[in-house]
Design an enzyme around this catalytic site. Structure first.
Site, PDB file in Angstrom:
ATOM      1  N   ARG A  66       0.848  -1.182   0.000  1.00  0.00           N
ATOM      2  CA  ARG A  66       0.000   0.000   0.000  1.00  0.00           C
ATOM      3  C   ARG A  66       0.886   1.236   0.000  1.00  0.00           C
ATOM      4  NH1 ARG A  66      -2.324   0.787   4.391  1.00  0.00           N
ATOM      5  NH2 ARG A  66      -2.247  -1.261   5.364  1.00  0.00           N
ATOM      6  N   GLY A 120      -3.965  -3.684  -2.818  1.00  0.00           N
ATOM      7  CA  GLY A 120      -4.329  -2.752  -1.746  1.00  0.00           C
ATOM      8  C   GLY A 120      -4.524  -1.328  -2.261  1.00  0.00           C
ATOM      9  N   LYS A 144      -9.307  -1.461   0.618  1.00  0.00           N
ATOM     10  CA  LYS A 144      -9.025  -0.370   1.534  1.00  0.00           C
ATOM     11  C   LYS A 144      -9.546   0.982   1.044  1.00  0.00           C
ATOM     12  CE  LYS A 144      -7.529  -2.787   4.769  1.00  0.00           C
ATOM     13  NZ  LYS A 144      -6.649  -3.822   4.376  1.00  0.00           N
ATOM     14  N   CYS A 188       0.276  -7.936  11.379  1.00  0.00           N
ATOM     15  CA  CYS A 188       0.451  -8.082  12.827  1.00  0.00           C
ATOM     16  C   CYS A 188      -0.321  -9.287  13.371  1.00  0.00           C
ATOM     17  CB  CYS A 188       0.029  -6.814  13.554  1.00  0.00           C
ATOM     18  SG  CYS A 188       1.172  -5.444  13.315  1.00  0.00           S
ATOM     19  N   LYS A 203      -3.354 -10.710  12.080  1.00  0.00           N
ATOM     20  CA  LYS A 203      -4.820 -10.725  11.940  1.00  0.00           C
ATOM     21  C   LYS A 203      -5.297 -11.971  11.204  1.00  0.00           C
ATOM     22  CE  LYS A 203      -6.502  -6.923  10.137  1.00  0.00           C
ATOM     23  NZ  LYS A 203      -6.920  -7.206   8.776  1.00  0.00           N
ATOM     24  N   ASN A 219       5.897  -9.109   1.140  1.00  0.00           N
ATOM     25  CA  ASN A 219       4.458  -8.839   1.091  1.00  0.00           C
ATOM     26  C   ASN A 219       3.776  -9.639  -0.030  1.00  0.00           C
ATOM     27  OD1 ASN A 219       2.144  -7.504   2.070  1.00  0.00           O
ATOM     28  ND2 ASN A 219       2.323  -5.875   0.540  1.00  0.00           N
ATOM     29  N   ALA A 220       4.413 -10.715  -0.468  1.00  0.00           N
ATOM     30  CA  ALA A 220       3.769 -11.590  -1.463  1.00  0.00           C
ATOM     31  C   ALA A 220       2.463 -12.095  -0.861  1.00  0.00           C
ATOM     32  CB  ALA A 220       4.687 -12.758  -1.795  1.00  0.00           C
ATOM     33  N   ARG A 221       1.471 -12.324  -1.708  1.00  0.00           N
ATOM     34  CA  ARG A 221       0.134 -12.625  -1.182  1.00  0.00           C
ATOM     35  C   ARG A 221      -0.543 -13.737  -1.969  1.00  0.00           C
ATOM     36  NH1 ARG A 221      -2.386  -8.554   2.669  1.00  0.00           N
ATOM     37  NH2 ARG A 221      -0.605  -7.261   3.185  1.00  0.00           N
ATOM     38  N   ARG A 238       1.797  -3.995  17.681  1.00  0.00           N
ATOM     39  CA  ARG A 238       3.140  -4.523  17.755  1.00  0.00           C
ATOM     40  C   ARG A 238       3.821  -3.706  18.846  1.00  0.00           C
ATOM     41  NH1 ARG A 238       6.365  -7.337  13.472  1.00  0.00           N
ATOM     42  NH2 ARG A 238       4.575  -7.969  12.258  1.00  0.00           N
TER      43      ARG A 238
HETATM   44  C1  SPV Z   1      -3.491  -4.582   4.647  1.00  0.00           C
HETATM   45  O1  SPV Z   1      -2.394  -4.148   4.280  1.00  0.00           O
HETATM   46  O2  SPV Z   1      -4.018  -4.230   5.711  1.00  0.00           O
HETATM   47  C2  SPV Z   1      -4.192  -5.551   3.818  1.00  0.00           C
HETATM   48  C3  SPV Z   1      -3.773  -5.722   2.462  1.00  0.00           C
HETATM   49  O3  SPV Z   1      -5.147  -6.118   4.259  1.00  0.00           O
HETATM   50  S1  SPV Z   1      -4.148  -4.347   1.510  1.00  0.00           S
HETATM   51  O4  SPV Z   1      -4.815  -3.371   2.324  1.00  0.00           O
HETATM   52  O5  SPV Z   1      -5.029  -4.826   0.468  1.00  0.00           O
HETATM   53  O6  SPV Z   1      -2.905  -3.877   0.992  1.00  0.00           O
HETATM   54 MN    MN Z   2      -5.840  -5.133   6.079  1.00  0.00          MN
END
Ligand code: SPV
Ligand code: MN
Length: 626
Positions: free
Chosen positions: A88, A225, A232, A275, A277, A387-389, A420
């Site tokens: 992001r 993101g 978001k 963190c 989730k 940050n690979a997803r 954190r």
């Molecule tokens: C976050 O970074 O809080 C995410 C991934 O859930 S995104 O917002 O899509 O980058």
């Molecule tokens: Mn998120």
């Protein structure tokens, strides 16, 4: 035919025109026509909820090269984002605010007119030679008081495909709603793309939020993101809508936790990005409703919540067969998965921390990759991005909760806030009251920047209720909204503070293993039902050793020592006082509308800490409070 439909008719196939005409809402047509007029796509594809439309989107994502179906496993694809588009982008995400209005100082904002001129200028003609895809989705379950409709125009098949995995289809809802429908709008373009089909001009990345028009503009980026508008971006608009309508839009997981005799208690949990989730939401043996965004409403004097999404865009780093059995299974069996920014070699995906040896070469987000490859600054490029997803539908998970699509949501028994915090807060504690929890755990949430956002990692910061990056109303108002929300409830969800990142005072070692969170949540479940006792400390109610010992054995088959307990649950007075100072200063300096209750709660917490310090010293064993 209205003038908007007429204007775009040449770009629509006959079926697309028919689909669009079914929606009896000129505002929908207007938004699409204006997007087309600005970006000048060659064609417009209207994606309904029909299987063949969805399949076409997926096919195009592969045909254009935005995704590659190079894997042995059927249904798996990979997408790469540009090297400077791996998270992001906080710096280039801005709220557009009209003249004379200002959000809290801590938020990134600019003059609305200037911003609109800039971002519309950036979008101009960007879809020449491309197809603009129009997607309709429903945020939250359909036919529900929670439902918010969304419409996105994008030129990225990858974005459109990802939306299919992450959201509930909404075309039929637009048809049903007709002219009444109010909806969130997103206009996105990946911009000029390279031969590898990644955004070519990351320096021109802009993500602007225009709440006056319920519209989001995103350009020159593909990272989900920044580009999947319903994640978001729409979340920021939803926070405003919630604020004006008296409900809550939160960056929270939703899960069911089992207690004795198969009792199930629903929890929501707010954690900043990266963190813990998603891993909390996916704890084995419990149920998952969502891992990222929840809407919470008061219904019949209870707090009820839904997952806004229907899928997961999860961090893949450290997902391994042992700790993350549920998602591991999805990622290693046939079915629809979009990987992003991993390493590919011989038809197999690889990522950091997968518990398997990673090949010494392959293809990643920097193209052909080999061990030791360096970027232009001479920094070694990892095999896969941190940050690979992965993107998957929640239905792919074995433990998805049967209430996922309940239009009334689920009743929340508990809410947790976790940041954190390496120094101060104990691993788990319960607040003294709704107000204390909202303020001392939620509004005081401290964290460190992570790889989920572009920029330096490990910088300490306040991240109010884990929505600091998304908050679109004055921050004090947000705290106040939460306080007020509690007043509407007959029984407030029990509020907990968790901290998965507490470190030993002197040597910087983490005091807990990632599995321990499962014990904390089982303890919280018991506390919601008042089944175990707790010890009152200055910062909250903490577990008794005996109860944790039993739960460690039951849940993890681990022997939990008294020594570990004491280390983890010692109240660290100096660190806690320093925390209160940081939080108070932050609000004093940045948030002019901080509710008085906030300073009151922090003051009382300080007084409790000082009284304990006078009696027992700086570092107080939990046993002293028994
Ligand atoms: C976050 O970074 O809080 C995410 C991934 O859930 S995104 O917002 O899509 O980058
Ligand atoms: Mn998120």
């Amino acid at each position: 035919m209205n003038p908007y439909l007429e204007a775009i008719q040449p770009k629509l196939g006959p079926k697309d025109l028919e689909k669009l005409s079914e929606i009896d809402n000129p505002i929908v047509h207007e938004f699409i026509a204006k997007a087309s007029d600005l970006c000048h796509p060659d064609k417009i594809f209207i994606c309904s909820d029909a299987k063949e439309d969805i399949a076409y989107v997926r096919k195009q994502a592969i045909a254009t090269g935005e995704e590659q179906a190079t894997f042995t496993l059927q249904g798996h694809t990979v997408h790469f984002d540009g090297e400077q588009d791996q998270g992001r982008d906080r710096q280039n995400t801005k709220y557009l605010v009209p003249k004379g209005i200002s959000l809290s100082k801590a938020l990134n904002q600019m003059d609305r007119q200037e911003g609109l001129t800039e971002v519309r200028g950036a979008l101009r003609d960007l879809m020449v030679g491309k197809t603009m895809i129009v997607r309709f989705i429903s945020l939250g379950p359909v036919d529900s008081v929670f439902t918010i409709l969304g419409l996105q125009c994008t030129d990225s098949w990858y974005v459109a495909h990802t939306e299919d995995l992450l959201y509930r289809p909404g075309y039929k809802e637009f048809v049903k709603a007709g002219p009444k429908s109010d909806f969130l709008r997103v206009l996105h373009s990946a911009g000029k793309v390279t031969e590898e089909m990644v955004s070519a001009e990351p320096q021109k990345k802009r993500i602007y939020i225009d709440h006056m028009d319920n519209t989001i503009y995103s350009v020159n980026t593909q990272y989900a993101g920044n580009s999947v508008g319903f994640k978001k971006l729409a979340f920021r608009l939803a926070i405003r809508k919630a604020s004006s309508e008296g409900w809550l839009a939160e960056h929270m997981l939703l899960m069911g936790v089992y207690g004795p005799n198969k009792r199930k208690t629903y929890f929501a949990g707010a954690f900043p990005s990266a963190c813990g989730k998603t891993s909390t939401a996916m704890l084995p043996g419990e149920t998952i409703l969502g891992d990222d965004i929840a809407y919470i409403r008061e219904i019949d004097s209870a707090a009820r919540a839904v997952n806004v999404e229907a899928g997961i865009f999860g961090i893949i780093q450290d997902v391994n067969a042992k700790d993350d059995a549920l998602i591991w299974k999805v990622l290693t069996t046939p079915g629809e998965v979009i990987f992003s920014n991993i390493l590919v070699k011989d038809g197999k995906p690889y990522w950091l921390g997968m518990g398997k040896e990673i090949p010494k070469d392959g293809v990643n987000y920097t193209g052909p990759w080999y061990e030791g490859k360096k970027d232009e600054n001479g920094v070694e490029i990892p095999a896969a991005n941190k940050n690979a997803r992965y993107a998957v539908s929640l239905d792919a998970l074995q433990n998805v909760d049967p209430e996922l699509n309940n239009p009334d949501g689920v009743e929340l028994g508990g809410i947790m806030y976790g940041g954190r915090d390496t120094k101060a807060y104990v691993p788990v504690q319960q607040s003294f009251s709704w107000e204390h929890g909202i303020i001392a755990y939620g509004a005081s949430l401290e964290t460190e920047t992570t790889f989920a956002t572009i920029g330096k990692e490990g910088v300490p910061e306040i991240n109010m209720m884990s929505i600091q990056d998304f908050i679109s109303i004055p921050m004090g108002k947000n705290v106040n909204n939460n306080l007020e929300f509690g007043k509407k409830l007959k029984k407030c969800p029990t509020v907990f503070g968790v901290n998965y990142f507490l470190k030993e005072l002197n040597n910087g070692k983490y005091l807990n293993s990632p599995q321990d969170k499962h014990v904390w949540i089982k303890w919280m479940e018991r506390r919601v039902h008042n089944e175990v006792e707790a010890i009152e400390t200055p910062t909250g109610l903490i577990p008794k050793y005996e109860d944790l010992k039993k739960l460690f054995k039951e849940v993890l088959d681990k022997a939990y020592t008294k020594e570990d307990y004491i280390k983890q649950f010692t109240i660290r007075v100096p660190e806690n006082l320093a925390k209160i100072d940081r939080v108070s200063r932050f609000y004093q300096e940045n948030v002019t509308d901080t509710p008085l209750e906030m300073f009151g709660q922090l003051y009382m917490q300080r007084e409790r800490l000082l009284a304990a310090q006078a009696k027992y010293g700086d570092y107080i064993s939990p046993e002293k409070f028994e």
